[in-house]
Design a protein around this motif. Structure first.
Motif, short mmCIF file in Angstrom:
data_model
loop_
_atom_site.label_atom_id
_atom_site.label_comp_id
_atom_site.label_asym_id
_atom_site.label_seq_id
_atom_site.Cartn_x
_atom_site.Cartn_y
_atom_site.Cartn_z
N ALA A 445 40.26 50.94 43.23
CA ALA A 445 39.51 49.70 43.05
C ALA A 445 38.20 49.92 42.31
CB ALA A 445 39.23 49.05 44.41
N ARG A 446 37.55 51.05 42.55
CA ARG A 446 36.26 51.29 41.89
C ARG A 446 36.43 51.36 40.37
NH1 ARG A 446 31.80 55.69 44.04
NH2 ARG A 446 30.05 54.91 42.77
N THR A 447 37.49 52.01 39.91
CA THR A 447 37.74 52.10 38.47
C THR A 447 38.05 50.73 37.89
OG1 THR A 447 38.61 54.33 38.75
CG2 THR A 447 39.24 53.16 36.74
N ILE A 448 38.88 49.95 38.59
CA ILE A 448 39.21 48.61 38.11
C ILE A 448 37.95 47.74 38.05
CG2 ILE A 448 40.55 46.52 38.63
CD1 ILE A 448 42.25 48.94 37.82
N ALA A 449 37.12 47.82 39.08
CA ALA A 449 35.90 47.03 39.11
C ALA A 449 34.99 47.37 37.94
CB ALA A 449 35.17 47.25 40.43
N SER A 450 34.90 48.64 37.62
CA SER A 450 34.04 49.06 36.51
C SER A 450 34.55 48.52 35.18
CB SER A 450 33.99 50.59 36.47
OG SER A 450 33.24 51.04 35.38
N GLU A 451 35.85 48.50 35.01
CA GLU A 451 36.42 48.05 33.74
C GLU A 451 36.24 46.56 33.51
OE1 GLU A 451 40.63 48.18 31.22
OE2 GLU A 451 40.26 49.56 32.89
N TYR A 452 36.26 45.76 34.61
CA TYR A 452 36.27 44.31 34.44
C TYR A 452 35.01 43.61 34.96
CZ TYR A 452 41.14 44.99 33.20
OH TYR A 452 42.28 45.39 32.57
N ALA A 453 33.96 44.35 35.23
CA ALA A 453 32.75 43.75 35.78
C ALA A 453 32.09 42.76 34.82
CB ALA A 453 31.75 44.83 36.17
N ALA A 470 45.08 35.45 48.47
CA ALA A 470 44.56 35.19 47.13
C ALA A 470 43.29 34.34 47.20
CB ALA A 470 45.62 34.49 46.28
N LEU A 471 43.30 33.33 48.07
CA LEU A 471 42.10 32.50 48.25
C LEU A 471 40.95 33.34 48.79
CD1 LEU A 471 43.70 29.32 49.91
CD2 LEU A 471 43.19 29.69 47.50
N GLU A 472 41.25 34.19 49.75
CA GLU A 472 40.21 35.03 50.35
C GLU A 472 39.67 36.06 49.36
OE1 GLU A 472 37.58 36.84 53.08
OE2 GLU A 472 38.47 34.84 52.89
N GLY A 473 40.55 36.64 48.56
CA GLY A 473 40.10 37.61 47.56
C GLY A 473 39.13 36.99 46.57
N ALA A 474 39.42 35.75 46.15
CA ALA A 474 38.51 35.06 45.24
C ALA A 474 37.20 34.71 45.93
CB ALA A 474 39.18 33.80 44.70
N LEU A 475 37.27 34.31 47.19
CA LEU A 475 36.05 33.98 47.93
C LEU A 475 35.14 35.19 48.05
CD1 LEU A 475 34.35 32.00 49.61
CD2 LEU A 475 35.68 32.70 51.61
N LYS A 476 35.71 36.36 48.36
CA LYS A 476 34.89 37.56 48.47
C LYS A 476 34.18 37.85 47.16
CE LYS A 476 35.00 38.44 52.51
NZ LYS A 476 34.99 36.98 52.55
N MET A 477 34.91 37.67 46.06
CA MET A 477 34.30 37.95 44.77
C MET A 477 33.14 36.99 44.50
SD MET A 477 36.32 38.74 41.24
CE MET A 477 37.20 40.08 42.04
N VAL A 573 37.70 45.92 45.48
CA VAL A 573 37.37 45.50 44.11
C VAL A 573 36.08 44.69 44.11
CG1 VAL A 573 38.07 44.04 42.17
CG2 VAL A 573 39.73 45.57 43.25
N SER A 574 35.96 43.73 45.01
CA SER A 574 34.76 42.90 45.07
C SER A 574 33.54 43.73 45.39
CB SER A 574 34.93 41.80 46.13
OG SER A 574 35.94 40.89 45.75
N TYR A 575 33.68 44.65 46.36
CA TYR A 575 32.53 45.48 46.73
C TYR A 575 32.05 46.30 45.55
CZ TYR A 575 29.58 49.11 48.45
OH TYR A 575 28.50 49.96 48.57
N TRP A 576 32.96 47.03 44.90
CA TRP A 576 32.53 47.93 43.83
C TRP A 576 32.04 47.16 42.60
CZ3 TRP A 576 30.95 52.27 45.21
CH2 TRP A 576 31.58 52.99 46.25
N MET A 577 32.58 45.99 42.37
CA MET A 577 32.07 45.16 41.28
C MET A 577 30.65 44.69 41.59
SD MET A 577 34.01 42.01 39.39
CE MET A 577 35.48 43.00 39.14
N ALA A 578 30.42 44.24 42.82
CA ALA A 578 29.08 43.81 43.22
C ALA A 578 28.11 44.98 43.17
CB ALA A 578 29.13 43.22 44.63
N ASN A 579 28.57 46.15 43.54
CA ASN A 579 27.72 47.34 43.50
C ASN A 579 27.31 47.65 42.07
OD1 ASN A 579 27.41 50.50 43.36
ND2 ASN A 579 27.09 49.95 45.51
#
Length: 598
Positions: A445-453, A470-477, A573-579
């Protein structure tokens, strides 16, 4: 939503200012925009500042404030913008009374107009400030401190948890109505707070106030009385959480720690419930609950997504089940009778909209059940039955381990109430912690987050049991990255959202090895043909790899529980993108952990 702390004590090694600051620090996770405290001695010392707790600490004198009693508060704005003047505590015209308050006073405008007519001058835009002025009015006509406090509280309409202290007094007075308050009891002092972590490092002995109770907290002890002033016998409970449970344990953020705590949280949730020999699920607190004719879930936010998952589980077991947003639930508009079970899913047990829906269901004659994390909170005390998810304290505002344990709890609830016996299901439940651990250990997930941040927006799609995830994943993001994200049942893409798909809108597709897999691949091709990058979260990586840009793998499990594993990948994914985006992950802007106003 706001945080409230009070303390009364005489220990030489524990000054009031230190206790209040520790409590406010422990309550920061609830979300706030200003902070303040008042300490009572011969006069009142009141300090408050807009901004983080550090701003308040910078305003305090070098020498600790002297006193035996004090109150502190972190404010999340409802009436008036964040400012020093609007921060709590608020005082009366004379500076003799200081009040901190969580909730909303519905009739504050009428009260304020009446008080201003009587000559009272206000310094803030808040609804709270009417309370110290009401107390002042009662004191001026000769009422004693407790009588004045009660008189003021009796005039309030709305939801509130109120704490007050007076100059020259060694007492904190408190009352609640539809807003949480808990009292902590120690050998050498007494605490008051909106949540247990505020004083957990000092004591684990607690008692919970009910609506209408008034607590008088003095160095000599705590007295709790009802609306008429009669003493109330209350039980003292021991909180099972340890102080270190509310710490970061070396993680950069509470959110990441709590994501990694999910295997342990699930083990706690499962403890003593699934029976491997028989394949059934036994929930002690629900042994006398019969199979309902229908089930209605009421919940908000993340808990609503868990409820959508739970409702599908029950429907699969031939029990009609619907999930309602609690704020939209109307017991007069849906079939409710003594064969209806209304399940309120609420992490805190204090969510205002969910409590209101449960009260409406009670009045309509339904049986009610709370699924919650907090023992002694309002929801289990106001419902017929309660099931605890046992996730332990969750400090990050965005729910992670509590969502997973809600899903697991509802899976067990569906088996338990319908009499299902399945060794396959029980075995899969038992294996879930290890399956999640493997996701945590191996995630890309960290690699994916970096590519699409840097993307413009994100879609998350799924079908069947995966649609709520799917709804929850979007909400976290949305919550922790502040980027636009939308979750959809995958079949809905072609009915409008597909117009938003571009090469800058990555799509996360939850694809499980079930009857929906081929249809999901069709949906994936729909977005891929419009140029959108696709990341599959899947237990069928070999089958889908050729159709997507990236794969986030999850282990195989029972089809009911595949979405639970997929959710962990989406959390990461959400965590590492936010980071990467340097967001305030544990305390996202504008959000609060426990939403105690409607």
């Amino acid at each position: 939503m706001c945080g409230l702390i009070g303390y009364v004590g005489r220990r030489a090694d524990r000054n009031v200012q230190e206790v209040l600051l520790d409590g406010l620090s422990s309550l920061e996770y609830r979300g706030y925009d200003s902070a303040g405290m008042a300490v009572s001695n011969s006069s009142l010392a009141v300090y408050k500042r807009e901004g983080d707790l550090s701003a308040l600490e910078g305003a305090l004198p070098d020498e600790p404030l002297d006193g035996v009693a004090g109150i502190g508060h972190t404010r999340w704005s409802t009436h008036g913008s964040p400012s020093d003047a609007n921060a709590h505590p608020h005082t009366d015209c004379t500076g003799r009374v200081a009040v901190a308050h969580n909730g909303i006073i519905d009739n504050y405008r009428a009260l304020r107009e009446s008080l201003e007519t009587d000559g009272h001058e206000f310094d803030s835009e808040t609804d709270t400030e009417v309370i110290p002025h009401l107390i002042e009015s009662a004191l001026e006509r000769g009422d004693d401190a407790e009588t004045a406090f009660r008189w003021a509280i009796d005039r309030l309409e709305g939801s509130y948890a109120v704490a007050a202290t007076y100059a020259g007094h060694e007492t904190v007075y408190a009352a609640r109505n539809r807003s949480p308050l808990v009292v902590g009891i120690d050998d050498d002092g007494y605490f008051l707070a909106s949540d247990v972590p505020a004083f957990l490092e000092y004591t684990d002995a607690v008692t919970y106030l009910d609506d209408g109770h008034v607590a008088s907290i003095r160095p000599s002890g705590v007295e709790i009385t009802d609306e008429r002033g009669a003493c109330v016998d209350v039980s003292v409970e021991t909180v099972e959480w340890e102080p270190e449970d509310a710490g970061k344990s070396g993680y950069e953020h509470y959110t990441l720690k709590e994501i990694h705590e999910q295997p342990r949280a699930i083990r706690n949730c499962l403890r003593g419930r699934p029976q491997e020999l028989t394949g059934d699920v036994s929930i002690d607190a629900l042994e006398d609950v019969e199979r309902p004719d229908r089930i209605q879930f009421v919940a908000c936010g993340t808990s609503y997504h868990a409820s959508l998952y739970g409702a599908r589980l029950f429907r699969e077991r031939s029990v009609p089940a619907t999930a309602f947003l609690a704020s939209e639930y109307d017991a007069d508009a849906v079939p409710v009778d003594d064969g209806t079970l209304v399940v309120g899913v609420t992490q805190s047990g204090e969510t205002a909209d969910t409590l209101r829906a449960l009260r409406d269901a009670n009045r309509a004659g339904a049986t009610t059940l709370a699924v919650t994390n907090v023992v002694g909170s309002s929801a289990p005390r106001e419902t017929d039955h309660a099931m605890y998810i046992r996730a332990g304290p969750e400090i990050g505002v965005a729910a992670t381990k509590t969502f997973v344990t809600q899903q697991v709890a509802l899976a067990m609830l569906s088996s338990g109430l319908t009499g299902e016996r399945s060794r396959e299901v029980v075995a899969a439940l038992r294996d879930l912690p290890d399956r999640i651990q493997s996701v945590l250990d191996e995630s890309r997930a960290r690699t994916i987050a970096s590519e699409y941040a840097a993307a413009d927006a994100y879609f998350v799609i799924g079908r069947g049991y995966s649609a709520p995830v799917a709804l929850e994943g979007a909400l976290k993001m949305k919550e922790i990255t502040y980027k636009h994200a939308e979750g959809f049942p995958a079949g809905e893409l072609k009915h409008g959202p597909l117009a938003l798909v571009t090469e800058r809108t990555p799509v996360f597709a939850v694809i499980s090895r079930d009857s929906n897999a081929e249809t999901m691949l069709g949906n994936v091709n729909e977005v891929a043909s419009r140029g959108a990058p696709v990341i599959a979260v899947t237990d069928a990586s070999e089958a889908v790899a050729a159709d997507v840009d990236h794969v986030l793998r999850i282990p195989e499990t029972h089809r009911r529980f595949t979405p639970i594993l997929a959710n962990v990948q989406l959390q990461l994914v959400s965590y590492w993108m936010a980071n990467q985006l340097d967001r305030s992950i544990d305390k996202p802007r504008n959000l609060a952990k426990s939403v105690t106003v409607e």
